[in-house]
Scaffold this motif. Structure first.
Motif, mmCIF file in Angstrom:
data_model
loop_
_atom_site.group_PDB
_atom_site.id
_atom_site.type_symbol
_atom_site.label_atom_id
_atom_site.label_comp_id
_atom_site.label_asym_id
_atom_site.label_seq_id
_atom_site.Cartn_x
_atom_site.Cartn_y
_atom_site.Cartn_z
ATOM 1 N N PHE A 106 56.651 31.922 71.162
ATOM 2 C CA PHE A 106 56.136 31.194 72.320
ATOM 3 C C PHE A 106 57.249 31.271 73.362
ATOM 4 O O PHE A 106 58.279 30.618 73.172
ATOM 5 C CB PHE A 106 55.863 29.718 71.994
ATOM 6 N N ALA A 115 58.677 30.870 66.782
ATOM 7 C CA ALA A 115 58.203 29.819 65.869
ATOM 8 C C ALA A 115 58.133 30.338 64.437
ATOM 9 O O ALA A 115 58.411 29.601 63.479
ATOM 10 C CB ALA A 115 56.838 29.322 66.311
ATOM 11 N N ALA A 129 61.055 21.177 57.571
ATOM 12 C CA ALA A 129 61.231 20.044 58.476
ATOM 13 C C ALA A 129 60.347 20.238 59.709
ATOM 14 O O ALA A 129 59.737 21.296 59.883
ATOM 15 C CB ALA A 129 62.697 19.960 58.891
ATOM 16 N N ASN A 130 60.306 19.223 60.566
ATOM 17 C CA ASN A 130 59.561 19.355 61.821
ATOM 18 C C ASN A 130 60.081 20.548 62.604
ATOM 19 O O ASN A 130 61.290 20.735 62.707
ATOM 20 C CB ASN A 130 59.732 18.098 62.684
ATOM 21 N N GLY A 131 59.154 21.336 63.098
ATOM 22 C CA GLY A 131 59.552 22.477 63.924
ATOM 23 C C GLY A 131 59.909 23.716 63.116
ATOM 24 O O GLY A 131 60.313 24.735 63.672
ATOM 25 N N ALA A 132 59.744 23.667 61.784
ATOM 26 C CA ALA A 132 60.119 24.816 60.940
ATOM 27 C C ALA A 132 59.154 25.995 61.080
ATOM 28 O O ALA A 132 59.468 27.110 60.683
ATOM 29 C CB ALA A 132 60.190 24.385 59.471
ATOM 30 N N GLY A 133 57.960 25.725 61.626
ATOM 31 C CA GLY A 133 56.999 26.813 61.823
ATOM 32 C C GLY A 133 55.801 26.750 60.903
ATOM 33 O O GLY A 133 55.014 27.702 60.815
ATOM 34 N N LYS A 134 55.604 25.612 60.254
ATOM 35 C CA LYS A 134 54.514 25.488 59.268
ATOM 36 C C LYS A 134 53.137 25.569 59.941
ATOM 37 O O LYS A 134 52.284 26.350 59.527
ATOM 38 C CB LYS A 134 54.643 24.170 58.481
ATOM 39 N N THR A 135 52.945 24.717 60.962
ATOM 40 C CA THR A 135 51.635 24.695 61.639
ATOM 41 C C THR A 135 51.318 26.056 62.245
ATOM 42 O O THR A 135 50.183 26.552 62.134
ATOM 43 C CB THR A 135 51.633 23.608 62.742
ATOM 44 N N GLU A 193 49.862 19.303 56.813
ATOM 45 C CA GLU A 193 50.480 17.972 56.645
ATOM 46 C C GLU A 193 49.468 16.920 56.199
ATOM 47 O O GLU A 193 49.306 15.885 56.859
ATOM 48 C CB GLU A 193 51.136 17.519 57.967
HETATM 49 P P1 ATP Z 1 55.665 19.914 62.862
HETATM 50 O O1 ATP Z 1 55.590 19.304 61.520
HETATM 51 O O2 ATP Z 1 56.555 19.161 63.821
HETATM 52 O O3 ATP Z 1 54.352 20.320 63.471
HETATM 53 P P2 ATP Z 1 56.019 22.680 62.139
HETATM 54 O O4 ATP Z 1 56.902 23.109 61.016
HETATM 55 O O5 ATP Z 1 54.556 22.655 61.902
HETATM 56 O O6 ATP Z 1 56.510 21.284 62.657
HETATM 57 P P3 ATP Z 1 55.414 24.295 64.424
HETATM 58 O O7 ATP Z 1 54.509 23.266 65.014
HETATM 59 O O8 ATP Z 1 54.839 25.511 63.872
HETATM 60 O O9 ATP Z 1 56.371 23.637 63.352
HETATM 61 O O10 ATP Z 1 56.471 24.691 65.571
HETATM 62 C C1 ATP Z 1 57.497 25.662 65.373
HETATM 63 C C2 ATP Z 1 58.255 25.849 66.683
HETATM 64 O O11 ATP Z 1 57.397 26.459 67.652
HETATM 65 C C3 ATP Z 1 58.737 24.539 67.314
HETATM 66 O O12 ATP Z 1 59.989 24.788 67.916
HETATM 67 C C4 ATP Z 1 57.678 24.258 68.360
HETATM 68 O O13 ATP Z 1 58.226 23.518 69.430
HETATM 69 C C5 ATP Z 1 57.280 25.659 68.811
HETATM 70 N N1 ATP Z 1 55.878 25.713 69.269
HETATM 71 C C6 ATP Z 1 54.783 25.516 68.510
HETATM 72 N N2 ATP Z 1 53.654 25.650 69.243
HETATM 73 C C7 ATP Z 1 54.059 25.950 70.504
HETATM 74 C C8 ATP Z 1 53.377 26.218 71.735
HETATM 75 N N3 ATP Z 1 52.042 26.203 71.802
HETATM 76 N N4 ATP Z 1 54.128 26.471 72.827
HETATM 77 C C9 ATP Z 1 55.483 26.501 72.771
HETATM 78 N N5 ATP Z 1 56.206 26.271 71.643
HETATM 79 C C10 ATP Z 1 55.500 25.982 70.527
#
Ligand code: ATP
Length: 231
Positions: free
Chosen positions: A13, A18, A37-43, A155
């Motif tokens: 992104f 991500a 952890a949060n932001g690890a890229g799971k979603t 989650e």
């Molecule tokens: P969470 O539990 O906080 O959702 P996560 O492990 O699911 O964390 P992701 O949501 O996949 O993590 O995000 C991974 C990285 O990509 C983060 O730094 C997030 O800020 C970034 N990111 C995710 N979606 C976007 C987007 N649409 N635009 C810009 N950056 C994004």
């Protein structure tokens, strides 16, 4: 056999990477956890796998098809439940189930009845009146009872109280076994993952740190503990 295989799957992104060159395999029939952890890229990973996002580079095969080409046929065999599940609040639980039943030809009424009892869901209550835990259970029930080959949960435990979480875990495992559904879930809670998953992949800053069976991982931790005790 693997129900999912990714090959250097990558999603950027703008300046943020991500998901970075993720290569992993999810065995058919497993309960597989993406831990991080949060932001690890799971979603982002989960969304790439169900074609809600397109990869910047690399690829993923899901149910034997390139994730970018998942069509109605494959998507009808994949359940997806996210943390911010949107359900039509005006419907009652029973109306939601009626709707799902008419929609999915593979809907299993016996499994539906089992899960309704197991989750203790009030059939005539409007969805907007349900607690978050109940709502997650309704979402899970409607995703499990059509016996998808793959269930993707983003989650699922976040913000649930321990009693709901235990119900949820038991119902999920029971239904997954009955329905022969492979479960891929994301979580930041290692204890939850240990209890539920038979395979774990650890993501850190979009990169895969390791992927292992839970048994091997726990064995490794136990060995470290024994070594520390003996030191
Ligand atoms: P969470 O539990 O906080 O959702 P996560 O492990 O699911 O964390 P992701 O949501 O996949 O993590 O995000 C991974 C990285 O990509 C983060 O730094 C997030 O800020 C970034 N990111 C995710 N979606 C976007 C987007 N649409 N635009 C810009 N950056 C994004």
């Amino acid at each position: 056999m693997n129900i999912i295989e990714t090959d250097r799957l990558t999603r950027r992104f703008q300046a943020t990477e991500a998901v970075h060159e993720l290569t992993l395999a999810v065995p058919t029939g497993s309960v597989f956890a993406l831990l991080g952890a949060n932001g690890a890229g799971k979603t982002t990973t989960l969304k790439l796998l169900v074609n809600l996002l397109l990869p910047t580079a690399g690829s993923a095969q899901v149910l034997g098809v390139d994730s970018r080409r998942l069509g109605e046929r494959e998507l009808a065999q994949i359940g997806y439940v996210s943390e911010n599940q949107k359900l039509p609040g005006g419907m009652t639980v029973a109306q939601l189930l009626d709707y799902c039943r008419s929609f999915y030809p593979t809907w299993d009424r016996t499994l539906e009845a089992k899960l309704l009892t197991r989750f203790d869901l009030p059939a005539d209550r409007a969805l907007k009146q349900l607690s978050r835990g109940m709502l997650m259970k309704a979402a899970l029930l409607s995703a499990l009872a059509y016996r998808p080959r793959l269930l993707v949960l983003d989650e699922p435990f976040s913000g649930l109280d321990p009693v709901v979480r235990d119900d949820f875990t038991a119902g999920l495992l029971e239904a997954a076994q009955l329905g022969e559904t492979t479960v891929l879930l994301s979580s930041h809670d290692i204890e939850e993952v240990e209890r539920l998953a038979d395979h774990i992949a650890l993501l850190e800053a979009g990169r895969l740190r390791f992927t292992e069976t839970t048994e091997v991982l726990l064995g490794r931790f136990r060995r470290i503990e024994v070594e520390l005790d003996g030191a």
